[in-house]
Design a protein around this motif. Structure first.
Motif, PDB file in Angstrom:
ATOM      1  N   TYR A 291       0.650  -1.210  -0.174  1.00  0.00           N
ATOM      2  CA  TYR A 291       0.118  -0.009   0.102  1.00  0.00           C
ATOM      3  C   TYR A 291       0.755   1.242  -0.097  1.00  0.00           C
ATOM      4  O   TYR A 291       0.585   2.279  -0.791  1.00  0.00           O
ATOM      5  CB  TYR A 291      -0.974  -0.025   1.018  1.00  0.00           C
ATOM      6  CG  TYR A 291      -1.807   0.877   1.453  1.00  0.00           C
ATOM      7  CD1 TYR A 291      -2.775   1.502   0.373  1.00  0.00           C
ATOM      8  CD2 TYR A 291      -2.000   1.843   2.538  1.00  0.00           C
ATOM      9  CE1 TYR A 291      -3.487   2.472   0.385  1.00  0.00           C
ATOM     10  CE2 TYR A 291      -2.972   2.729   2.743  1.00  0.00           C
ATOM     11  CZ  TYR A 291      -3.694   3.254   1.645  1.00  0.00           C
ATOM     12  OH  TYR A 291      -4.607   4.284   1.746  1.00  0.00           O
ATOM     13  N   MET A 443      -6.961  -1.567  -1.704  1.00  0.00           N
ATOM     14  CA  MET A 443      -5.952  -1.891  -0.869  1.00  0.00           C
ATOM     15  C   MET A 443      -6.053  -1.456   0.479  1.00  0.00           C
ATOM     16  O   MET A 443      -5.285  -1.849   1.500  1.00  0.00           O
ATOM     17  CB  MET A 443      -4.649  -1.284  -1.614  1.00  0.00           C
ATOM     18  CG  MET A 443      -3.098  -1.965  -1.098  1.00  0.00           C
ATOM     19  SD  MET A 443      -3.233  -3.667  -1.751  1.00  0.00           S
ATOM     20  CE  MET A 443      -1.927  -4.133  -0.424  1.00  0.00           C
ATOM     21  N   GLN A 444      -6.556  -0.088   0.777  1.00  0.00           N
ATOM     22  CA  GLN A 444      -6.706   0.388   2.085  1.00  0.00           C
ATOM     23  C   GLN A 444      -7.617  -0.572   2.711  1.00  0.00           C
ATOM     24  O   GLN A 444      -7.351  -0.640   4.046  1.00  0.00           O
ATOM     25  CB  GLN A 444      -7.494   1.644   1.884  1.00  0.00           C
ATOM     26  CG  GLN A 444      -7.471   2.353   3.268  1.00  0.00           C
ATOM     27  CD  GLN A 444      -8.140   4.115   3.007  1.00  0.00           C
ATOM     28  OE1 GLN A 444      -9.023   4.075   2.017  1.00  0.00           O
ATOM     29  NE2 GLN A 444      -7.758   4.822   3.717  1.00  0.00           N
ATOM     30  N   CYS A 447      -5.515  -3.589   4.018  1.00  0.00           N
ATOM     31  CA  CYS A 447      -4.808  -3.001   5.076  1.00  0.00           C
ATOM     32  C   CYS A 447      -5.248  -2.901   6.512  1.00  0.00           C
ATOM     33  O   CYS A 447      -4.765  -3.431   7.315  1.00  0.00           O
ATOM     34  CB  CYS A 447      -3.954  -1.705   4.758  1.00  0.00           C
ATOM     35  SG  CYS A 447      -2.707  -1.846   3.362  1.00  0.00           S
TER      36      CYS A 447
END
Length: 773
Positions: A291, A443-444, A447
């Motif tokens: 990320y 992707m956030q 994460c």
């Protein structure tokens, strides 16, 4: 009662590295060591050392190399970046001297990670390029066929990771009888990563007359037991232990909300860090690494990344890019926190604050190495405040918070914030990128999920720190002066505006005294007047308490060692830095402080005196192990009952049900990939490789030059006489080998040790016999 910390320099005394003696008020200079030239090294070894650029040995090198050249077993502990690699390579070259093609590997170096192993191989090639010694590397993830070929090439030095090397030993039936020199590099990390079984298995295969060197940046109590069992009369060398971090390292702690971490990272890389400097960024998980890599690409900051699941060749390429200076930022997980020497690394950024104090020391130890300066930036969110306090206790550093007013003399390393204007600018840019890029949004989310799993596996902070953090108002810290991008007057005005609290509420300000709102609020304020006064008084008490805590934490306490008996039992000789006495005034102050009412001889404290240090250095803790253990006295449902019956099986010989061991890892070893295999497990891969590469035919050609007596004993059939002849052949070979003086001396010492033990046993037997008589 004065207690001395064994193996550590006394904090009342100052280290003296100048080798000076003072007599009759005049300085009398002792003879200088003269560097590497005075160590009696071979010309080829000395030439390689000088060509590498080494001129003056570091303190750990001055203490370790002469002892290693004498053939002593050594456990060396020094600060990270102090030149431990050269400490074991220079004596290694001096001992092996020249290439011996038919003897087999004579030196073995075990490293915890492939990056550290490759770096050690690079050092061997640079330092020993004039010796002609052949070195090879055995790593997990590489082709086993190539590694079989490498071992058959009889390298003098093998650098390996424990998992793959033991797998090769099992496959090839390697005896390792020719090993004279074994090095455990970053030994505490080897044990921490779960390589204990492999290390013990490899140690059992080595000859008793070997020389063993164990190097580590820290020395937990776990390694003392290993040193007692695996080393012969070892010397313990502990240097630079009091200062766990180098003096050239500058620390900076930046507090922020969790959602602002990326913005703070971009602020550091764009505005604070110099454009041409190299920076290492540590993140919690591989998903965070990917990320951050995507975000930095969006921000046009040249970067690359490394994590454990990355392909070995890709890891090697990305590390080479950073080391060569083609990219300025390397984003990594803790796989690169130990042992990697990156030339001219200027900065380290902890994007996620480490949960273990020892891990923090090794992360920031990547910069400020070998006398160079460096800076460690630490981004800390509210859920990491307790770990920050634990770190300050471990390091013995004062815990200072930047005041919100921004006035006063603020010491270096104080905890503060970054200007909100800088953060808001980066936050708006990040929001714009996320709105326009679907990959970043996905992707956030990944994460966020990964961080939740990371928190579950993260060890908890100490209960004392969790309680104390609530009293310290870290979130109200002011802006760090060096990060302020506005004029001092404007900064002061902004801080005043931020801290301004009006006396009245919105119902009172600007309202008429005769209005209903104003009258109600005044009546309400009168009712709660006493509670408001108590709250303000409580806040003042908390501020005073925080100031007292900062004063107490700034005082360095003398901690007696809880493991003095263990260390003295394990090591007959301990090497510490030279010291000189401080001035009489300082002594008088210390004497006044020592006058206490309790009797130190009989006083038993509630906690161990070195509790914080040992917690930071711990490899395994009782609490973590206890969490994994569960005891069911009786089943309370059908599923549990079924599982209990599965733990028993019928034994035909004993004619009864016996309990099966629940430990599935007994008698097994772990490979480099993490799979557990039996210690005696052997596939047919090595036999297939030999058949394919015609190794037997090549060995027959080589054996034509053998001694005639050995040729007569050579048979091909697998019979009793063939085995008998093979044993006779091995005996003839062993007699033909010439032993080195240090090997003979070591063998004599071992023999004397055995004779002493047998004498004690006989003495006990005679005493028992006399009693019976």
């Amino acid at each position: 009662m004065d207690t001395e910390l064994v193996g550590f320099a006394n904090p009342n005394e100052v280290e003296d590295d100048d080798d000076e003696e003072i007599s009759n008020g005049k300085k009398k200079f002792a003879k200088k060591s003269g560097g590497f030239q005075a160590m009696g090294l071979n010309f080829e070894v000395l030439k390689g050392v000088l060509k590498r650029g080494y001129k003056i040995p570091t303190p750990i090198q001055r203490k370790t190399i002469p002892l290693a050249l004498e053939g002593r077993d050594i456990v060396a502990m020094a600060r990270t970046g102090s030149g431990k690699t050269a400490c074991f390579l220079i004596p290694l070259f001096e001992k092996l001297k020249v290439r011996q093609a038919k003897t087999g590997a004579r030196a073995l170096i075990l490293s915890p990670t492939r990056e550290l192993a490759l770096q050690t191989l690079k050092f061997i090639k640079e330092l020993g390029r004039f010796t002609g010694l052949k070195a090879a590397v055995i790593l997990g993830g590489d082709s086993m066929d190539n590694q079989f070929s490498t071992i058959h090439g009889n390298p003098d030095i093998i650098v390996a990771t424990p998992g793959r090397f033991l797998h090769i030993c099992v496959e090839m039936d390697l005896k390792l009888s020719s090993i004279e020199y074994i090095v455990y590099d970053e030994a505490d990390r080897l044990f921490e990563m779960g390589f204990g079984e492999q290390i013990h298995e490899i140690s059992n295969r080595l000859p008793e007359s070997r020389q063993t060197l164990l190097f580590s940046a820290t020395l937990p109590k776990v390694l003392v037991e290993f040193a007692k069992a695996g080393l012969s009369d070892p010397v313990l060398i502990r240097l630079d232990v009091e200062s766990k971090l180098p003096e050239e390292l500058k620390l900076s702690f930046i507090t922020c909300r969790p959602e602002e971490k990326l913005a703070v990272l971009l602020c550091l890389l764009k505005n604070i860090v110099k454009p041409k400097s190299q920076t290492l960024v540590f993140a919690a998980t591989m998903h965070h690494v990917e990320y951050i890599h995507m975000i930095l690409d969006k921000a046009n900051i040249s970067n690359t990344f490394i994590y454990s699941n990355l392909d070995p060749s890709a890891r090697k390429i990305n590390a080479a890019k950073f080391q060569a200076g083609r990219v300025k930022v390397l984003v990594v997980t803790d796989v690169a926190a130990r042992g990697i020497d990156i030339p001219h690394l200027d900065n380290v950024i902890n994007y996620n604050f480490p949960a273990k104090c020892k891990l923090f020391v090794h992360r920031v130890g990547r910069c400020a190495r070998a006398g160079r300066s460096g800076t460690a930036y630490n981004i800390v969110s509210p859920d990491e405040y307790a770990y920050l306090l634990d770190l300050h206790l471990f390091l013995g550093r004062p815990f200072h918070i930047v005041p919100s007013s921004g006035s006063g003399n603020i010491p270096e390393g104080a905890i503060g914030k970054m200007p909100q204007s800088m953060i808001e600018e980066e936050l708006s840019e990040l929001m714009c990128w996320h709105d326009n890029t679907t990959d970043l949004i996905n992707m956030q989310k990944v994460c966020d999920n990964a961080y939740q799993q990371y928190i579950r596996s993260r060890p908890g902070a100490s209960t004392e720190s969790v309680k104390r953090v609530k009293e310290l108002r870290i979130s109200q810290a002011g802006v760090i002066a060096e990060y302020c991008d506005v004029t001092p007057a404007a900064a002061d005005l902004l801080s005043r505006m931020k801290n301004y609290r009006p006396q009245g509420t919105i119902f009172e300000i600007g309202a008429k005294p005769s209005s209903v709102d104003y009258t109600v609020m005044k009546a309400k304020r009168a009712i709660h007047k006493e509670s408001i006064a108590n709250y303000h008084r409580k806040m003042e008490e908390l501020d005073d308490k925080a100031a007292d805590i900062a004063k107490v934490s700034s005082k360095k306490s003398i901690l007696p060692s809880s493991s003095a008996d263990e260390i003295s039992a394990a090591f007959s000789e301990i090497v510490a830095p030279k010291k000189r006495k401080v001035d009489d005034l300082y002594k008088n102050i210390k004497k006044k402080k020592r006058t206490v009412t309790r009797d130190e001889e009989f006083y038993i404290p509630y906690a161990a005196p070195d509790k914080h240090t040992e917690d930071g250095l711990a490899v395994n803790s009782f609490a973590a192990n206890a969490d994994r253990v569960q005891l069911d006295l009786s089943a309370d449902n059908e599923e549990s009952r079924r599982l209990q019956t599965q733990l028993k099986k019928w034994d035909r010989k004993k004619k009864k049900m016996i309990t099966v061991s629940n430990d599935s890892k007994v008698g097994k070893i772990r490979t480099e990939s993490g799979a557990w295999i039996p210690a005696t497990y052997k596939t047919n891969r090595y036999a297939q490789w030999k058949e394919k590469s015609k190794v037997d035919a090549m060995e027959d050609e080589d054996d034509e030059d053998e001694h005639p007596r050995l040729q007569k004993l050579r048979t091909t059939a697998n019979t009793h006489w063939a085995r008998h002849n093979q044993k006779t052949k091995d005996k003839a070979k062993s007699k033909a080998e010439l032993k080195r003086p240090e090997q003979i001396l070591k063998a004599r010492k071992l023999l004397e040790k055995k004779q002493r033990k047998q004498g004690r046993k006989k003495g006990k037997g005679q005493k028992k016999g006399s009693k019976r008589g």
